[in-house]
Design a protein around this motif. Structure first.
Motif, PDB file in Angstrom:
ATOM      1  N   GLN A  69      27.729  40.165  33.336  1.00  0.00           N
ATOM      2  CA  GLN A  69      27.889  40.252  34.779  1.00  0.00           C
ATOM      3  C   GLN A  69      27.512  38.936  35.457  1.00  0.00           C
ATOM      4  O   GLN A  69      28.234  38.453  36.334  1.00  0.00           O
ATOM      5  N   GLN A 105      29.970  36.590  37.659  1.00  0.00           N
ATOM      6  CA  GLN A 105      29.639  36.242  39.043  1.00  0.00           C
ATOM      7  C   GLN A 105      29.651  34.731  39.261  1.00  0.00           C
ATOM      8  O   GLN A 105      30.107  34.258  40.297  1.00  0.00           O
ATOM      9  N   ARG A 158      36.007  43.714  34.302  1.00  0.00           N
ATOM     10  CA  ARG A 158      35.467  44.610  35.344  1.00  0.00           C
ATOM     11  C   ARG A 158      34.406  43.899  36.179  1.00  0.00           C
ATOM     12  O   ARG A 158      34.411  43.995  37.410  1.00  0.00           O
ATOM     13  N   HIS A 159      33.521  43.194  35.512  1.00  0.00           N
ATOM     14  CA  HIS A 159      32.476  42.466  36.253  1.00  0.00           C
ATOM     15  C   HIS A 159      33.085  41.350  37.104  1.00  0.00           C
ATOM     16  O   HIS A 159      32.659  41.127  38.236  1.00  0.00           O
ATOM     17  N   ARG A 168      34.842  42.914  40.187  1.00  0.00           N
ATOM     18  CA  ARG A 168      33.835  43.348  41.175  1.00  0.00           C
ATOM     19  C   ARG A 168      33.278  42.136  41.923  1.00  0.00           C
ATOM     20  O   ARG A 168      33.120  42.175  43.147  1.00  0.00           O
ATOM     21  N   ARG A 203      37.688  46.679  44.897  1.00  0.00           N
ATOM     22  CA  ARG A 203      37.037  47.977  45.091  1.00  0.00           C
ATOM     23  C   ARG A 203      37.805  49.049  44.326  1.00  0.00           C
ATOM     24  O   ARG A 203      38.926  48.835  43.903  1.00  0.00           O
ATOM     25  N   HIS A 258      45.660  44.319  40.883  1.00  0.00           N
ATOM     26  CA  HIS A 258      44.495  44.515  41.747  1.00  0.00           C
ATOM     27  C   HIS A 258      44.634  43.601  42.948  1.00  0.00           C
ATOM     28  O   HIS A 258      45.300  42.566  42.888  1.00  0.00           O
TER      29      HIS A 258
END
Length: 179
Positions: free
Chosen positions: A24, A28, A56-57, A60, A65, A79
Motif C-alpha cells: 500500500q 501511494q 487495488r492499492h 484507491r 471508489r 475505472h
C-alpha cells in the motif's frame, strides 16, 4: 516497511514488501507521480504473487471508489478516478486494468479492440503482458512481484520481493518517484 536495495542498474528499483501495508505504501508513493496519469505498467508475477493487490492499492490511492475487482474473466476492467490528485479539479483519470492470463493467442488482443483503449489517454495496468507480446504498445514500467524466497517471519508468508524497471523516459520519471 518498504526496504530498498541499492539499484542494480540506473533504470531499476529493487525492494521488499514485508507486509501488505508495504504494498500500500509503495502504491501511494507511485500515485503521487503526475507521469502515472499517462503511463502503461506491466505487472509480472505468478498467480497469487500480489499483482491485483498492488493494483487495488494503487487505484484507491488515485481516488477510485467502489468495488475493485480482478479482470481475470472480463479481461479488462475500466475505472475512473473522480478525485484523482494527478488531474485538474473536476477532470477524472481514466484507468484500464487488463489481465491477459486467459489469452491463448496474442492476436486475441487485436481482435478484442484493445488498440483503441491503449491509444486513449489514461493509465493502463497490464497483468500477464507476455500473453499479448508483440501487440502491446511500449511499456513504461515493468513491475516484477514475487513471493520472498527467504521470509524473515515464517508466521507471515506475505513478504514480496519487488523489482521495477523503466523501459521509457516516462518510466524513468516513475522510477525516480520511488527513490
Amino acid at each position: 516497511m518498504v526496504t530498498t536495495a541499492a539499484p542494480a542498474r540506473p533504470d531499476t528499483w529493487q525492494g521488499r514488501w514485508a507486509h501488505e501495508a508495504d504494498t500500500q505504501a509503495f502504491a501511494q508513493r507511485l500515485a503521487l507521480c503526475p507521469a502515472l496519469a499517462r503511463a502503461t505498467l506491466a505487472l509480472h508475477g505468478d498467480l497469487g504473487a500480489g499483482k491485483t493487490t498492488f493494483v487495488r492499492h494503487l487505484l484507491r490511492a488515485l481516488g477510485v471508489r467502489g468495488r475493485i475487482k480482478s479482470p481475470t474473466y472480463a479481461v479488462v476492467e475500466p475505472h475512473s478516478a473522480i478525485d484523482c490528485p494527478l488531474m485538474p479539479p473536476g477532470e477524472p483519470l481514466s484507468i484500464w486494468h487488463f489481465d491477459f492470463y486467459r489469452f491463448s493467442d496474442p492476436r486475441e488482443w487485436e481482435e478484442a479492440g484493445f488498440r483503441e483503449l491503449f491509444a486513449s489517454p489514461g493509465l493502463k495496468l497490464v497483468e500477464w503482458p507476455e500473453r499479448a507480446e508483440g501487440f502491446l504498445p511500449p511499456i513504461d514500467l515493468d513491475l516484477h512481484i514475487d513471493p520472498d524466497p527467504m521470509p524473515t517471519d515464517p508466521e507471515h508468508d506475505d513478504a514480496r520481493t519487488v523489482r521495477a524497471q523503466a523501459r521509457t523516459p516516462l518510466g524513468q520519471t516513475l522510477l525516480a518517484s520511488l527513490a
